[in-house]
Structure formats: C-alpha cells, structure tokens
Scaffold this active site. Structure first.
Site, short mmCIF file in Angstrom:
data_model
loop_
_atom_site.label_atom_id
_atom_site.label_comp_id
_atom_site.label_asym_id
_atom_site.label_seq_id
_atom_site.Cartn_x
_atom_site.Cartn_y
_atom_site.Cartn_z
N GLU A 264 -30.54 -34.96 54.77
CA GLU A 264 -30.10 -36.16 55.49
C GLU A 264 -30.16 -37.34 54.52
O GLU A 264 -30.96 -37.32 53.58
CB GLU A 264 -31.07 -36.47 56.65
CG GLU A 264 -31.16 -35.38 57.67
CD GLU A 264 -32.33 -35.60 58.64
OE1 GLU A 264 -32.87 -36.72 58.69
OE2 GLU A 264 -32.68 -34.62 59.31
N LYS A 266 -31.47 -40.73 53.07
CA LYS A 266 -32.75 -41.43 53.20
C LYS A 266 -32.45 -42.92 53.24
O LYS A 266 -32.12 -43.52 52.23
CB LYS A 266 -33.68 -41.09 52.03
CG LYS A 266 -35.03 -41.75 52.16
CD LYS A 266 -35.97 -41.30 51.07
CE LYS A 266 -37.37 -41.81 51.32
NZ LYS A 266 -37.46 -43.21 51.68
N ARG A 286 -44.33 -48.17 62.02
CA ARG A 286 -44.92 -47.03 61.33
C ARG A 286 -46.44 -46.99 61.48
O ARG A 286 -47.04 -45.93 61.51
CB ARG A 286 -44.56 -47.10 59.85
CG ARG A 286 -44.93 -45.85 59.08
CD ARG A 286 -44.84 -46.10 57.60
NE ARG A 286 -45.28 -44.96 56.82
CZ ARG A 286 -46.52 -44.51 56.76
NH1 ARG A 286 -47.45 -45.08 57.50
NH2 ARG A 286 -46.84 -43.48 56.00
N PHE A 356 -33.44 -39.68 63.55
CA PHE A 356 -33.49 -38.43 62.80
C PHE A 356 -34.38 -37.38 63.44
O PHE A 356 -34.48 -36.26 62.98
CB PHE A 356 -33.87 -38.65 61.33
CG PHE A 356 -35.14 -39.44 61.10
CD1 PHE A 356 -36.38 -38.91 61.39
CD2 PHE A 356 -35.08 -40.72 60.56
CE1 PHE A 356 -37.54 -39.62 61.17
CE2 PHE A 356 -36.24 -41.45 60.33
CZ PHE A 356 -37.47 -40.90 60.64
N ARG A 433 -48.74 -35.23 55.86
CA ARG A 433 -47.71 -35.14 54.83
C ARG A 433 -47.55 -33.66 54.50
O ARG A 433 -48.49 -33.04 54.04
CB ARG A 433 -48.19 -35.92 53.60
CG ARG A 433 -47.11 -36.29 52.62
CD ARG A 433 -47.67 -37.19 51.55
NE ARG A 433 -47.95 -38.54 52.01
CZ ARG A 433 -47.04 -39.49 52.21
NH1 ARG A 433 -45.77 -39.23 51.97
NH2 ARG A 433 -47.39 -40.68 52.63
N LYS A 439 -38.90 -35.67 50.07
CA LYS A 439 -38.04 -36.81 49.72
C LYS A 439 -37.56 -36.68 48.29
O LYS A 439 -38.32 -36.33 47.40
CB LYS A 439 -38.77 -38.13 49.94
CG LYS A 439 -40.11 -38.24 49.27
CD LYS A 439 -40.78 -39.58 49.63
CE LYS A 439 -42.23 -39.61 49.21
NZ LYS A 439 -42.97 -40.74 49.69
P1 ATP Z 1 -44.37 -42.69 53.72
O1 ATP Z 1 -43.71 -43.18 54.98
O2 ATP Z 1 -43.99 -41.29 53.34
O3 ATP Z 1 -45.83 -42.96 53.65
P2 ATP Z 1 -43.02 -44.77 52.37
O4 ATP Z 1 -43.12 -45.63 53.57
O5 ATP Z 1 -43.35 -45.35 51.03
O6 ATP Z 1 -43.90 -43.49 52.50
P3 ATP Z 1 -41.01 -43.08 51.43
O7 ATP Z 1 -42.09 -42.24 50.88
O8 ATP Z 1 -40.09 -43.73 50.48
O9 ATP Z 1 -41.58 -44.20 52.37
O10 ATP Z 1 -40.18 -42.16 52.44
C1 ATP Z 1 -40.54 -41.76 53.71
C2 ATP Z 1 -39.89 -42.70 54.72
O11 ATP Z 1 -38.46 -42.61 54.64
C3 ATP Z 1 -40.16 -42.35 56.15
O12 ATP Z 1 -41.42 -42.80 56.56
C4 ATP Z 1 -39.00 -43.04 56.89
O13 ATP Z 1 -39.39 -44.36 57.19
C5 ATP Z 1 -37.90 -43.11 55.84
N1 ATP Z 1 -36.67 -42.34 56.15
C6 ATP Z 1 -35.42 -42.77 55.88
N2 ATP Z 1 -34.50 -41.87 56.23
C7 ATP Z 1 -35.15 -40.81 56.77
C8 ATP Z 1 -34.75 -39.56 57.31
N3 ATP Z 1 -33.47 -39.20 57.38
N4 ATP Z 1 -35.72 -38.72 57.77
C9 ATP Z 1 -37.03 -39.07 57.71
N5 ATP Z 1 -37.47 -40.24 57.19
C10 ATP Z 1 -36.56 -41.11 56.73
#
Ligand code: ATP
Length: 601
Positions: A264, A266, A286, A356, A433, A439
C-alpha cells in the site's frame, strides 16, 4: 495459585463511600517514597504490586491513573495540569507563608512538591486516597468564570488536610509529573504481581492493547480475573493501541519474510482511528487522545460513507489540494492538529483520510482476522465517493520483487513517503511492532534510511554563537522496553532555527530536574536534566558503537549512538515518551545498515 494475593480481597462491598478502611494517602505516599528510592525494575514492581494488592477495586483503578499522573485514561479524563504559579498560591494559602517565601523556596528547589513537602507538617489529618482523587477531579473540572480562584481554593483545602510527604506527591500529580520512575510497562507488571500471578502479564497486556485504559484493565483483572481478561474485546469508543511496522533492508527481504503480500502507499500525514457509535464519531490520535473536534470533515464523511452502526477503522489523514488532487507535505498537514480555528484551518488545508484497516464492525471484532478478510470487509463497509474526505488506500497484491519495486518507485515519484508491505494472513498486532507490517521508505538504499524518534532528557549550554541562547545541544534517548527506561543515543546540535532553540529551552526548562531522572541511563552529564517528555524526530548518517552513550549497552563498554544527528521538524505531539524508537529497533537498524554495507561491496 490463587488469583489474588493475600490482602487483596475487597474490604468493603460498597466501595469507597464512607469506607473507613479505605486505602489511606499516607500508605500511598509511603510506597511512593520507596519507589522514588529505587531504580531496579523488580523492586518497583514489587512495591507497586503490593500497594495495588492492598487496594479495593475502585481504589486500584484510581491509583493506576494517579501513577500515570492522570485522573483517567488519556482519551477521556480531564487534565489537571495546574501551573506552578497557581500551586504556589495554594501552598501559601494553606500554610500561611507569604507567596514571596514560597517562590523563594521554589526557585531554590525547582519543584513545588518538594517545597510543600518541606513546610507542611509531618503528620496529616488522615485522608484517604479516594478523597484525594475526588478533590483533584473537582479541581480539574472547575470551569467558567472564577475557575482559577476556585481551583486555588480547592487545592488549598486539600493541602490543609495533607502531611508534607503526602503533599509532595499530590502536587506532582496535579502537575502531571509524578517522576516515580514507573512507566506503563512497570504498572502492567505490578498489576500481575498484585494478583499473585506473574503469568497473567500477557493477558493483562492484551487487555491494555485493546482498551488503552490501565484503570479499566485493573478493574477487569480484579473483578473478572483471568477469564475476564481473556474474553475482553475491543469496543468502539475505546481506542485500540496501534499496530506498528518493522523495517527491512530491501523489497527482496520484505518478500522473503512475507511471501505473497499486500503493498500500500505509505502516506505521510497523521494516523487516526475512527470510531463510529451510532450517530456519534470519535477520532483518536496515535497516542490515544480524543481529537474528534479537530477534523469535522472526516467525522461527517464517516457518517455518510461507513455502512455500519458501529465500527472502528484506521487510516492516515493527509492534507491535499482538491483542485489538483496533490498531497501536501507533512509539515503542512500537521498544522491541522490544533484545537482552535478549526473551520478556517479546514478551508486552508482540507484533509483526506486513507483508511487502511478495519478493527471492528457491528458487533464483530476483526483484530485476529487475517488481513485479506479485514480488507475485504473494509471494502464492503466503505462506499467510495469521489473527492470525499474518506477514501480507501489502493493496494497491490504481489510476490514479485520487480513489481514491488515498480510500485515503490511510482509512489515515491508521486511524492509519497514509500510503501507499507503487509502479511496477507497477518492479524492486527495491537500495541506491537511486528513483521506483519513492514515499512519501506524513500531512500531505503541510503545508509540510515529511517529517522529515529528520540526522547529529550536534558540539554547542554554549548559554546560560541549558540551559548547566547543558553542551549547548545540536546541530550536524546531511545526507549528500552524490557527495562522500561530511557537510554541516551545522541547529542543533537543541529536542525533547529534560532527561534526553535529558544523555544526548546523554554519548554525543557519546565521539565527540568536537579538530578538524572529516575528512568534515564546516561554516561554524559548534561548541564540541565529534564524529565523524559518530548519526542523529536532525528535524522542521522549512521548508527555507531560508542562509549559515550547508554543505549543497548547491556554491560558492554559501548552503547549505540547516532552519528551526525539532526532534528527534523518539531516535537512529535502524537507520541508519548514510550512511543519513541526502542533500543531493539536501534539494534535492528544497525543490523540492516551492516547488511547494506556488505551487499554494496
Ligand atoms: P511508528 O508509527 O511506526 O511508531 P512513525 O510514526 O515514525 O513510527 P513510520 O515508522 O514512518 O511512522 O511509519 C508508520 C506509520 O505510517 C503508521 O503509524 C501510520 O501512521 C503511517 N501509514 C501511512 N500509510 C500507511 C498504510 N498504508 N498502512 C499503515 N500505516 C500507514
């Protein structure tokens, strides 16, 4: 093994009202003194577990919230958050000291709890924990004209009944900073200990991941025991702790781990959990705060497009330009996260939420269902409408590395952050996690592709130009989940503007403490320590081993450190300190970095 430890049986079936045997604030303060003296996890768990075991159900529930520096779960409780100035006023009122004298002491000690602890009598009037809780609740909910004076009056009344040691903690709770070195993970362990059965930990944790409410978990544990914890289900209205993604070195590694998978886009916005309960819609951030009022277009679209009476959906909200359909960068999108001038902001930065995942619909919980089933149900549930604020993320199901790379390149060329790759038969791993989600970010081919979310634990004054701001660099830590502690990983000296440094210093000064905070491990000694509170995103060139940092040391002479760290953006308001990057993730990122280095040879 008995479910509940000795002494944990309810002392009064009628609960707190009029119960002379209720848990006293004195007992609580004594336990807090012992907690403050120790930093060993096992000792903290034993002390808190014993205290919880002595509490009745209602007391246990409130005690858990108070240990978090709150009056209830993050998504529904009023914040106490009294400012030091107001508390000084109340302390002066209650003790008969002048405000000048209190301020003078406060300037010396740096903590209003310590000040009240010193000047109030050693013996209080014997107040119960529940009375303290209800008075704090009254203070937090006082509103309207004259609220300020009312809060001071209520706090002064409370202080008159407290001993010095009791007041020390009550005032820290009122500030939302208890500083006991006890995080949520330690509270979860203590709950299992209070029941006399550490093996309940996993069921307790599951219940927490499904409810985000430690007080509720305590109640279920006490009233329904293990069977209650095990049958507990997610419900609309209570945020589910988010499932999180792992990192890998390449699309090939993602395919090796997942086999045929779902990819998907991101999106780079902010995560929202949508809860529909009849005609009401709740939106949770979040970190499980209720942000419903901030995004009216998403709430309205949910009522129009979600074909279920009750549902929990999850997605990423991104700002976009309706004229061109272009997505706005994160720095712009994030401006929508505000409580005021919502309408004007909605016009300036319209949002679109890409759903999602589906966690619940009309009485059925979907968390353990495989992704394919959740996705099919999500597609049935959401009616697509052109240009609406609620859309579904597109998907690609593939087992072909070239196809996956092409999808990735396409998304990056559209300005997105990269892709998420998900296990087709994977459950939704609430609060964890896991490799069910991976990712792959733009620039994954670079040495350190991902940013690191660090918790600030102090700052150094610095030299030269920067010294005039009184802050030269930030001491930053990552989270050790196993030990429930923060371990330093970087000294950050760049990434902020001049105004940013000044503002950062002001914020950190509010959290400053005279010595290393209870949950922090550090070799470096900053000029100012502060309680772990703010999370910032950090970009670095690579991860190295260093004797100067504590992250992942585990008895070794070197820890892990970030090389050339710089801050990106501002404070991540959607993350609690425990949501920062973990030591385990740093070690995994180090592994990926090495793998890339060898494959590049
Ligand atoms: P995390 O949420 O993993 O602690 P983070 O906030 O720094 O870390 P990333 O690690 O960059 O974010 O990526 C995870 C985040 O990506 C998810 O928490 C969500 O907010 C976002 N995201 C965007 N698109 C999607 C998708 N298609 N499916 C799941 N998450 C997504």
């Amino acid at each position: 093994m008995p479910l509940f430890g000795i002494g944990s049986a309810p002392r009064c079936a009628l609960g707190y009202e009029g119960d002379t045997m209720a848990l006293s604030m004195r007992e609580v303060a004594e336990a807090f003194v012992a907690l403050e003296k120790s930093s060993r996890r096992t000792t903290l768990v034993a002390i808190l577990g014993d205290l919880l075991a002595r509490a009745e159900t209602a007391e246990m529930e409130r005690l858990v919230y108070l240990c978090q520096g709150r009056l209830g779960p993050p998504f529904s409780a009023p914040e106490i958050g009294l400012q030091a100035k107001l508390m000084m006023h109340a302390v002066a009122d209650a003790t008969g000291c002048t405000e000048e004298a209190i301020r003078h002491l406060y300037d010396e000690r740096g903590d209003i709890g310590t000040v009240a602890g010193e000047i109030l009598p050693a013996e209080g009037r014997g107040i119960s924990l529940m009375e303290v809780y209800h008075q704090l609740l009254a203070i937090a909910t006082a509103s309207g004209r004259g609220a300020q004076a009312q809060k001071i009056g209520l706090l002064a009344d409370l202080l008159r009944r407290l001993s010095g040691p009791e007041a020390r903690y009550v005032l820290r709770i009122a500030q939302g900073r208890l500083r006991l070195g006890v995080g949520d993970a330690t509270i979860l362990d203590a709950l299992a200990t209070s029941a006399g059965d550490p093996s309940l930990k996993e069921a307790i944790e599951r219940c927490y991941n499904l409810s985000s409410d430690l007080g509720l978990v305590a109640r279920v544990l006490r009233e329904e025991g293990e069977p209650g914890l095990r049958r507990f289900q997610a419900r609309p209205g209570r945020p589910v702790r988010p499932a999180l993604a792992q990192r890998v070195a390449s699309p090939e590694e993602a395919l090796r781990r997942l086999g045929r998978c779902q990819a998907e886009p991101k999106y780079d916005g902010f995560r929202l959990q949508i809860h529909r309960v009849g005609d009401a819609v709740h939106l949770f951030s979040r970190n499980m705060e209720d942000v419903s009022g901030q995004f009216p277009e998403i709430a309205e679209a949910t009522l129009r497009q979600v074909g279920a009476e009750s549902a929990i959906l999850e997605g990423e909200a991104v700002g976009y330009l309706p004229e061109t359909g272009e997505y706005l960068p994160f720095q712009v999108t994030v401006q929508r996260r505000r409580k005021h001038r919502v309408e004007a902001m909605q016009e300036a930065i319209p949002l679109r939420l890409f759903a999602f995942d589906l966690l619940y619909a009309d009485g059925r919980e979907f968390l353990t269902a495989p992704l394919t089933e959740r996705r099919a149900a999500l597609e049935r549930l959401v009616t697509p409408t052109p240009d609406s604020a609620l859309a579904l993320s597109p998907v690609l199901v593939t087992d072909d590395a070239t196809e996956l790379e092409r999808f990735f390149d396409e998304m990056v060329s559209e300005g997105l952050e990269g892709i998420m790759v998900k296990r087709l038969d994977g459950a939704y791993t609430a609060g964890a996690r896991s490799f069910n989600w991976i990712k792959l970010k733009r620039g994954y081919r670079a040495e350190l592709a991902d940013t690191v979310d660090c918790v600030l634990v102090g700052y150094l004054y610095g030299r030269g130009q920067r010294a005039r701001f009184g802050i030269g660099s930030l001491l930053a830590a990552v989270y050790d989940e196993k030990r429930d502690r923060f371990q330093t990983v970087a000294k950050i000296g760049s990434g902020l503007s001049d105004e940013g440094w000044v503002k950062m210093r002001e914020l950190l000064d509010q959290d400053s403490v005279p010595h290393r905070p209870a949950r922090v491990d550090s070799v470096l000694q900053p000029d100012v320590w502060c309680e772990p509170h703010y999370v910032v995103e950090v970009q670095a060139d690579e991860i190295t081993r260093s004797p100067l940092h504590a992250a992942g040391r585990d008895g070794e002479p070197t820890g892990y450190a970030l090389r050339f760290p710089r801050m990106v953006g501002w404070i991540r308001a959607d993350k609690h300190p425990e949501d920062a990057t973990t030591v385990e993730e740093i070690i995994e990122m180090f592994r990926i970095q090495r793998l890339r280095a060898t494959s590049a040879l």
